[in-house]
Enzyme design. Structure first.
Site: not given
Length: 204
Positions: A153-154
């Site tokens: 997840d960025l």
């Protein structure tokens, strides 16, 4: 939860400022408002969309389905009907596969509470259009699992960088082993990383 948060602060003091300025982590502290199926349908619709746009399309699908998002109400809908309210062709296929798997019993949500993260992930990712990120968010926010470390997840990675005042982007593979020190509470750490992406860090 307070015990978990205190433990995280001792393990990695860099989290102390964001923990102090944030509310207590909400994961697994209240019963989810939606069922498993509806949560996953909502996640599929929301992929790669802004929140407002996703909510609009979900509401249109709900109307199309007669007011509820259940396998029984969505099963009669064709891909063309779903596309007519803004669902992409790929997402329409994913919704169809999840609906069929639920109705046939090949996906049995009733047994999920007894399955491990890995077992649930294997079942769900076997369906077209449901990937690792969708499953991780489902496990964390819907099932309340505290031991997920979503390095893919960025926003979570950006939060980690901000908390640790890193000048370069952290690689998911390099961040992955850092989760070991938080065993059993990785999801909580990720939650505070997400909080760190909100607002100005100069205040903490």
């Amino acid at each position: 939860m307070k015990k978990h948060v205190r433990a995280i602060s001792k393990i990695d003091p860099a989290f102390v400022p964001i923990i102090k300025r944030s509310p207590l982590c909400t994961i697994n502290r209240k019963r989810p408002g939606r069922g498993h199926y509806e949560t996953l349908i909502t996640s599929i619709i929301s992929q790669q969309l802004a929140v407002k746009a996703a909510d609009t399309i979900r509401d249109r699908v709900r109307v199309l389905a007669g007011g509820t998002l259940t396998p029984e109400s969505l099963e009669p809908l064709s891909a063309e009907e779903l596309r007519s309210v803004g669902v992409s062709g790929a997402k329409a296929r994913a919704i169809g596969e999840l609906t069929e798997a639920t109705l046939s019993g090949s996906i049995d949500f009733k047994k999920f509470s007894k399955l491990s993260n890995e077992e649930i992930s294997a079942e769900l990712t076997s369906l077209w259009g449901i990937g690792r990120w969708t499953v991780e968010m489902f496990l964390i926010f819907h099932l309340g699992r505290l031991d997920l470390w979503p390095v893919g997840d960025l926003a979570m990675r950006r939060g980690w960088e901000k908390i640790h005042k890193l000048s370069t982007e952290v690689d998911p593979k390099k961040l992955d082993p850092f989760g070991d020190q938080f065993a059993g509470r990785q999801s909580i750490v990720a939650w505070y990383c997400w909080r760190a992406t909100e607002g100005d860090s100069s205040s903490w």
